[in-house]
Design a protein around this motif. Structure first.
Motif, PDB file in Angstrom:
ATOM      1  N   VAL A 213       0.815  -1.116  -0.013  1.00 31.21           N
ATOM      2  CA  VAL A 213      -0.087   0.022   0.023  1.00 31.21           C
ATOM      3  C   VAL A 213       1.140   1.175   0.079  1.00 31.21           C
ATOM      4  CG1 VAL A 213      -1.808   1.244   1.174  1.00 31.21           C
ATOM      5  CG2 VAL A 213      -1.872  -1.316   1.272  1.00 31.21           C
ATOM      6  N   ILE A 214       0.834   2.167  -1.025  1.00 31.25           N
ATOM      7  CA  ILE A 214       1.809   3.115  -1.254  1.00 31.25           C
ATOM      8  C   ILE A 214       1.005   4.464  -1.439  1.00 31.25           C
ATOM      9  CG2 ILE A 214       3.479   4.088  -2.924  1.00 31.25           C
ATOM     10  CD1 ILE A 214       4.143   1.246  -3.637  1.00 31.25           C
ATOM     11  N   THR A 215       1.471   5.381  -0.940  1.00 33.08           N
ATOM     12  CA  THR A 215       0.906   6.844  -1.058  1.00 33.08           C
ATOM     13  C   THR A 215       1.704   7.508  -2.003  1.00 33.08           C
ATOM     14  OG1 THR A 215       0.059   6.684   1.219  1.00 33.08           O
ATOM     15  CG2 THR A 215       0.077   8.699   0.218  1.00 33.08           C
ATOM     16  N   TYR A 216       1.317   7.905  -3.137  1.00 30.63           N
ATOM     17  CA  TYR A 216       2.200   8.604  -4.032  1.00 30.63           C
ATOM     18  C   TYR A 216       2.267  10.049  -3.824  1.00 30.63           C
ATOM     19  CZ  TYR A 216       2.272   4.194  -6.601  1.00 30.63           C
ATOM     20  OH  TYR A 216       2.467   2.816  -6.922  1.00 30.63           O
ATOM     21  N   GLY A 217       3.245  10.690  -4.386  1.00 30.14           N
ATOM     22  CA  GLY A 217       3.251  12.166  -4.294  1.00 30.14           C
ATOM     23  C   GLY A 217       2.128  13.030  -4.841  1.00 30.14           C
ATOM     24  N   CYS A 218       1.807  12.600  -5.843  1.00 30.85           N
ATOM     25  CA  CYS A 218       0.482  13.228  -6.535  1.00 30.85           C
ATOM     26  C   CYS A 218      -0.739  13.256  -5.765  1.00 30.85           C
ATOM     27  CB  CYS A 218       0.111  12.576  -8.044  1.00 30.85           C
ATOM     28  SG  CYS A 218      -0.419  10.833  -8.033  1.00 30.85           S
ATOM     29  N   CYS A 219      -0.984  12.068  -4.882  1.00 33.31           N
ATOM     30  CA  CYS A 219      -2.364  11.928  -4.186  1.00 33.31           C
ATOM     31  C   CYS A 219      -2.232  11.718  -2.821  1.00 33.31           C
ATOM     32  CB  CYS A 219      -3.090  11.014  -5.011  1.00 33.31           C
ATOM     33  SG  CYS A 219      -3.215  11.121  -6.753  1.00 33.31           S
ATOM     34  N   SER A 220      -3.189  11.869  -2.182  1.00 31.89           N
ATOM     35  CA  SER A 220      -3.039  11.855  -0.629  1.00 31.89           C
ATOM     36  C   SER A 220      -3.695  10.246  -0.493  1.00 31.89           C
ATOM     37  CB  SER A 220      -3.853  12.783   0.225  1.00 31.89           C
ATOM     38  OG  SER A 220      -5.221  12.753  -0.309  1.00 31.89           O
ATOM     39  N   GLU A 221      -4.493   9.607  -1.284  1.00 31.72           N
ATOM     40  CA  GLU A 221      -5.075   8.590  -0.968  1.00 31.72           C
ATOM     41  C   GLU A 221      -4.118   7.096  -1.124  1.00 31.72           C
ATOM     42  OE1 GLU A 221      -6.188  10.394  -3.271  1.00 31.72           O
ATOM     43  OE2 GLU A 221      -7.862  11.460  -2.526  1.00 31.72           O
TER      44      GLU A 221
END
Length: 467
Positions: A213-221
């Motif tokens: 489960v990864i949180t990317y820099g573009c999105c907070s979800e």
């Protein structure tokens, strides 16, 4: 209806369904079911009753074949069977109302599908899975099996080529739905290898699966994904017999250049030929290897781990060729050369000659050796037991007196003395030339064993690293 007519009608319907002519009734029910299911259905929306809840999607990957591993471009081409399963809350029915139909197979474009893609895709066309049918069950569960030929990026580590192993990752996840909308999970803890077709170059050691489960820099979800790590090990037999063994055998030819006689004229030619052969082998390896900082073991010098095996061998052969040229210059020094220095006579002609077992004709390991101060024995080229200066003094002091000699003419004596001096100078020049030739021969044998030892150690260390 008369009493008893309903059981009779039920019996007639049952016998009609069992009869061959009545089997078409189930097909009519299937058409009716398809029409009823998709009358008000839209495949554009996520099929959940509560939009605040995530839809569970399970993923299973079966590895069927490894098509190609492009080490230079770091791309793995594989043939996969991808199975996705989820629950569509809008596609349920009562199977008793449709003649007991429990499942139907329909085109996958009819239903909503999760946009599960390969994150590390390396295909320029960015192709997706094949449009196959889905299996829809009466409780709304959908199973979608689709074959796919994928090109995935794989970081290739060729440090131990051709005895290397690779870890290629296949990361699957939704492109637009986050973890609050689609909960992607792996069905099994490993990829399915039961139908894998063996590859001639790579051996598959396993295919473990992990959920991230990864949180990317573009999105907070959060975005969940399933990563399959394909563990590969190269079958090195082809490279051993076609690259490694020829390189080692050619490397062993380089020290033999020191064993060739200096008068043959082929010492430098052999070194240059071996150097060109190793250059060809290096080009063959470099064409298939990625231009990275990690260099292959076949090109690696395991002693210092700072250079390439081929480059180290080529450097060694270049040094041997340069030394051969120097030794040939020593061997072919003319009569006007200086005498051998005392330190060289002591170190090379005495100690190193005994170490390398270099003797003149008629000598052996038990024969008396030349003294370090330069005096020679009976087998040397100088006068027996005397130096040229001692012979000249002896001729002057031991000659017959002028009064008792028949040679009374000064001219004749001068001519005889000149001839004797030329002869002595010629013998002294021959003696110096033979000493320099022996120095060259001793140096040839010494460097031959040194380079043989270096090639042997390098080859053994490469094979030990492979083991």
């Amino acid at each position: 209806m008369k009493p008893g007519a309903r059981p009779l009608l039920t019996l007639c319907l049952a016998s009609c369904l069992l009869a061959p002519g009545c089997r078409g009734a189930q097909g009519r029910f299937a058409y009716k079911l398809l029409h009823d299911l998709f009358a008000n259905y839209s495949s554009a929306l996520r099929p959940v009753k509560d939009t605040d809840r995530a839809l569970n999607v399970t993923l299973q990957v079966t590895l069927s074949q490894i098509i190609d591993m492009d080490e230079r471009n770091q791309v793995l081409t594989s043939y996969l069977w991808v199975r996705q399963a989820w629950l569509d809350a809008h596609l349920t029915w009562d199977k008793d109302a449709y003649d007991g139909i429990d499942s139907i197979r329909i085109p996958s474009s009819y239903v909503w599908r999760p946009d599960i893609i390969l994150y590390n895709n390396a295909d320029d066309r960015f192709g997706s899975s094949m449009e196959t049918n889905v299996v829809l069950r009466s409780d709304g569960h959908i199973v979608w099996d689709s074959p796919a030929i994928t090109k995935s990026s794989c970081k290739v580590d060729v440090s131990y080529f051709p005895f290397d192993g690779q870890r290629c990752r296949l990361t699957f996840g939704s492109w637009t739905y986050n973890g609050n909308q689609i909960d992607l999970r792996n069905r099994l803890d490993t990829g399915d290898l039961t139908d894998f077709v063996e590859n001639v170059e790579w051996e598959v050691l396993g295919m473990p699966a992990t959920r991230n489960v990864i949180t990317y820099g573009c999105c907070s979800e959060p975005y969940p994904d399933v990563t399959y790590t394909l563990l590969l090990r190269r079958r090195a037999s082809f490279y051993i017999f076609n690259l490694l063994l020829p390189c080692i055998m050619v490397s062993f030819l380089a020290p033999l250049g020191f064993y060739l006689p200096a008068d043959s004229g082929e010492k430098v030619s052999l070194g240059v030929t071996v150097l060109l052969a190793l250059t060809v082998f290096q080009l063959l390896v470099a064409e298939s290897m990625p231009p990275s900082e990690s260099v292959p073991l076949i090109e690696l010098l395991p002693v210092a781990r700072t250079g390439k095996y081929y480059i180290a061998t080529m450097t060694m052969i270049t040094a041997s060729t340069a030394l051969t040229i120097f030794i040939m210059n020593v061997h072919h020094c003319g009569p006007g050369a200086r005498p051998v220095p005392p330190w060289a006579r002591r170190l090379i002609l005495h100690h190193m000659a005994r170490l390398c077992c270099v003797y003149e004709v008629g000598e052996s390991c038990k024969s008396p050796q030349r003294a370090p101060d330069g005096r020679v024995g009976r087998g040397d080229a100088g006068m027996p037991g005397k130096s040229p200066e001692e012979g000249e003094v002896g001729a002057k002091e031991g000659g017959c007196p002028r009064d008792h000699c028949l040679c009374h003419h000064d001219g004749l004596l001068r001519n005889v003395g000149y001839i004797a001096g030329c002869f002595r100078r010629h013998r002294a020049a021959q003696h110096r030339t033979s000493e320099w030739k022996k120095v060259a021969k001793v140096m040839d044998r010494f460097f031959m064993w040194v380079f043989f030892l270096m090639v042997f150690l390098m080859s053994m260390l490469v094979l030990a690293k492979a083991a």
